[in-house]
Design a protein around this motif. Structure first.
Motif, PDB file in Angstrom:
ATOM      1  N   LEU A  10     -52.638 -41.117  -5.461  1.00  0.00           N
ATOM      2  CA  LEU A  10     -53.970 -40.216  -5.918  1.00  0.00           C
ATOM      3  C   LEU A  10     -55.037 -40.834  -4.964  1.00  0.00           C
ATOM      4  N   SER A  11     -56.314 -40.220  -5.260  1.00  0.00           N
ATOM      5  CA  SER A  11     -57.515 -40.713  -4.414  1.00  0.00           C
ATOM      6  C   SER A  11     -58.585 -40.154  -5.234  1.00  0.00           C
ATOM      7  N   THR A  12     -59.864 -40.372  -4.652  1.00  0.00           N
ATOM      8  CA  THR A  12     -60.980 -39.657  -5.389  1.00  0.00           C
ATOM      9  C   THR A  12     -61.128 -38.123  -5.558  1.00  0.00           C
ATOM     10  N   ALA A  13     -60.368 -37.474  -4.840  1.00  0.00           N
ATOM     11  CA  ALA A  13     -60.241 -36.124  -5.141  1.00  0.00           C
ATOM     12  C   ALA A  13     -59.629 -35.559  -6.159  1.00  0.00           C
ATOM     13  N   ILE A  14     -59.095 -36.491  -7.271  1.00  0.00           N
ATOM     14  CA  ILE A  14     -58.491 -36.002  -8.315  1.00  0.00           C
ATOM     15  C   ILE A  14     -59.580 -36.294  -9.594  1.00  0.00           C
ATOM     16  N   ALA A  15     -59.615 -35.320 -10.404  1.00  0.00           N
ATOM     17  CA  ALA A  15     -60.570 -34.949 -11.533  1.00  0.00           C
ATOM     18  C   ALA A  15     -60.533 -36.245 -12.679  1.00  0.00           C
ATOM     19  N   GLU A  16     -61.594 -36.358 -13.380  1.00  0.00           N
ATOM     20  CA  GLU A  16     -61.500 -37.051 -14.341  1.00  0.00           C
ATOM     21  C   GLU A  16     -60.148 -36.731 -15.384  1.00  0.00           C
ATOM     22  N   ASN A  17     -59.596 -37.788 -16.113  1.00  0.00           N
ATOM     23  CA  ASN A  17     -58.548 -37.456 -17.216  1.00  0.00           C
ATOM     24  C   ASN A  17     -57.509 -36.572 -16.770  1.00  0.00           C
ATOM     25  N   PRO A  18     -56.866 -36.780 -15.306  1.00  0.00           N
ATOM     26  CA  PRO A  18     -55.643 -36.015 -14.804  1.00  0.00           C
ATOM     27  C   PRO A  18     -54.701 -35.847 -15.757  1.00  0.00           C
ATOM     28  N   PHE A  19     -53.751 -34.452 -15.516  1.00  0.00           N
ATOM     29  CA  PHE A  19     -52.781 -34.093 -16.017  1.00  0.00           C
ATOM     30  C   PHE A  19     -51.673 -34.238 -15.098  1.00  0.00           C
ATOM     31  N   LEU A  20     -50.418 -34.627 -15.338  1.00  0.00           N
ATOM     32  CA  LEU A  20     -49.613 -34.600 -14.326  1.00  0.00           C
ATOM     33  C   LEU A  20     -48.224 -34.138 -15.195  1.00  0.00           C
ATOM     34  N   ALA A  21     -47.399 -33.123 -14.368  1.00  0.00           N
ATOM     35  CA  ALA A  21     -46.075 -32.932 -14.935  1.00  0.00           C
ATOM     36  C   ALA A  21     -45.020 -32.804 -13.995  1.00  0.00           C
ATOM     37  N   PHE A  22     -43.737 -33.145 -14.544  1.00  0.00           N
ATOM     38  CA  PHE A  22     -42.664 -33.175 -13.467  1.00  0.00           C
ATOM     39  C   PHE A  22     -41.310 -33.027 -14.242  1.00  0.00           C
ATOM     40  N   SER A  23     -40.149 -32.938 -13.729  1.00  0.00           N
ATOM     41  CA  SER A  23     -39.053 -32.976 -14.548  1.00  0.00           C
ATOM     42  C   SER A  23     -38.018 -33.707 -13.689  1.00  0.00           C
ATOM     43  N   PHE A  24     -36.970 -34.393 -14.191  1.00  0.00           N
ATOM     44  CA  PHE A  24     -35.844 -34.826 -13.601  1.00  0.00           C
ATOM     45  C   PHE A  24     -34.451 -34.689 -14.273  1.00  0.00           C
ATOM     46  N   SER A  25     -33.453 -34.717 -13.399  1.00  0.00           N
ATOM     47  CA  SER A  25     -32.159 -34.478 -13.991  1.00  0.00           C
ATOM     48  C   SER A  25     -31.683 -35.758 -14.756  1.00  0.00           C
ATOM     49  N   GLY A  26     -30.921 -35.740 -15.908  1.00  0.00           N
ATOM     50  CA  GLY A  26     -30.807 -37.048 -16.618  1.00  0.00           C
ATOM     51  C   GLY A  26     -31.763 -37.125 -17.617  1.00  0.00           C
ATOM     52  N   GLY A  27     -31.749 -38.254 -18.079  1.00  0.00           N
ATOM     53  CA  GLY A  27     -32.355 -38.628 -19.272  1.00  0.00           C
ATOM     54  C   GLY A  27     -31.745 -38.454 -20.624  1.00  0.00           C
ATOM     55  N   VAL A  28     -31.979 -39.223 -21.568  1.00  0.00           N
ATOM     56  CA  VAL A  28     -31.186 -39.289 -22.792  1.00  0.00           C
ATOM     57  C   VAL A  28     -32.204 -39.460 -23.803  1.00  0.00           C
ATOM     58  N   LYS A  29     -32.218 -38.653 -24.821  1.00  0.00           N
ATOM     59  CA  LYS A  29     -33.049 -38.827 -26.072  1.00  0.00           C
ATOM     60  C   LYS A  29     -33.213 -40.297 -26.743  1.00  0.00           C
ATOM     61  N   GLY A  30     -34.223 -40.997 -26.827  1.00  0.00           N
ATOM     62  CA  GLY A  30     -34.342 -42.264 -27.343  1.00  0.00           C
ATOM     63  C   GLY A  30     -34.523 -43.341 -26.112  1.00  0.00           C
ATOM     64  N   GLU A  31     -34.146 -42.846 -25.170  1.00  0.00           N
ATOM     65  CA  GLU A  31     -34.177 -44.053 -24.012  1.00  0.00           C
ATOM     66  C   GLU A  31     -35.671 -43.951 -23.444  1.00  0.00           C
ATOM     67  N   ALA A  32     -35.987 -45.078 -22.749  1.00  0.00           N
ATOM     68  CA  ALA A  32     -37.353 -45.361 -22.389  1.00  0.00           C
ATOM     69  C   ALA A  32     -37.591 -44.813 -20.895  1.00  0.00           C
ATOM     70  N   LEU A  33     -38.859 -44.295 -20.626  1.00  0.00           N
ATOM     71  CA  LEU A  33     -39.720 -44.325 -19.169  1.00  0.00           C
ATOM     72  C   LEU A  33     -40.565 -45.388 -19.136  1.00  0.00           C
ATOM     73  N   THR A  34     -40.772 -45.926 -17.907  1.00  0.00           N
ATOM     74  CA  THR A  34     -41.612 -46.997 -17.830  1.00  0.00           C
ATOM     75  C   THR A  34     -42.657 -46.298 -16.783  1.00  0.00           C
ATOM     76  N   ILE A  35     -43.840 -46.321 -17.165  1.00  0.00           N
ATOM     77  CA  ILE A  35     -44.958 -45.795 -16.304  1.00  0.00           C
ATOM     78  C   ILE A  35     -45.663 -46.816 -15.794  1.00  0.00           C
ATOM     79  N   ASN A  36     -45.949 -47.006 -14.388  1.00  0.00           N
ATOM     80  CA  ASN A  36     -46.702 -48.188 -13.722  1.00  0.00           C
ATOM     81  C   ASN A  36     -47.907 -47.377 -13.229  1.00  0.00           C
ATOM     82  N   TRP A  37     -49.112 -47.967 -13.139  1.00  0.00           N
ATOM     83  CA  TRP A  37     -50.375 -47.708 -12.625  1.00  0.00           C
ATOM     84  C   TRP A  37     -51.035 -48.682 -11.842  1.00  0.00           C
ATOM     85  N   VAL A  38     -51.681 -48.271 -10.655  1.00  0.00           N
ATOM     86  CA  VAL A  38     -52.554 -49.332  -9.948  1.00  0.00           C
ATOM     87  C   VAL A  38     -53.859 -48.542  -9.596  1.00  0.00           C
ATOM     88  N   GLU A  39     -54.886 -49.321  -9.724  1.00  0.00           N
ATOM     89  CA  GLU A  39     -56.458 -48.614  -9.541  1.00  0.00           C
ATOM     90  C   GLU A  39     -56.538 -49.355  -8.140  1.00  0.00           C
TER      91      GLU A  39
END
Length: 104
Positions: free
Chosen positions: A62-91
């Motif tokens: 991302l960069s300065t061109a992204i609006a305040e409080n951004p919304f991101l959406a994506f999909s991927f093959s796989g995943g199981v109900k109850g399992e975890a996603l880990t989200i990492n971010w850097v400023e």
């Protein structure tokens, strides 16, 4: 810091759909404080990565061109109900964080 990313992840027919609602000001460093007249320092998310079972399923630079409080959406093959996603971010300030969210 409390989780700054609201994660909504659902799996259906082997496809996991993920929506991320990020609470962040995404300051670009070009505004000034109306009361003091001083510049507001740049403070924005530089990177968001989402991992599933230790493997990346989404990454955004991302960069300065992204609006305040951004919304991101994506999909991927796989995943199981109850399992975890880990989200990492850097400023751009060097600050970073991580959180987990369960797949519904």
């Amino acid at each position: 810091m409390a989780d700054m990313i609201n994660v909504n992840a659902h799996v259906q027919n082997g496809i996991t759909q993920v929506k991320l609602k990020v609470r962040h000001s995404m300051e670009d460093g070009q505004r000034t404080d109306k009361k003091t007249g001083k510049s507001i320092a740049a403070k924005f998310l530089r990177e968001i990565k989402v991992m599933y079972e230790g493997k990346p399923v989404f990454a955004a630079n991302l960069s300065t061109a992204i609006a305040e409080n951004p919304f991101l959406a994506f999909s991927f093959s796989g995943g199981v109900k109850g399992e975890a996603l880990t989200i990492n971010w850097v400023e751009n300030t060097g600050k970073s964080g991580s959180q987990t969210a369960a797949i519904d």
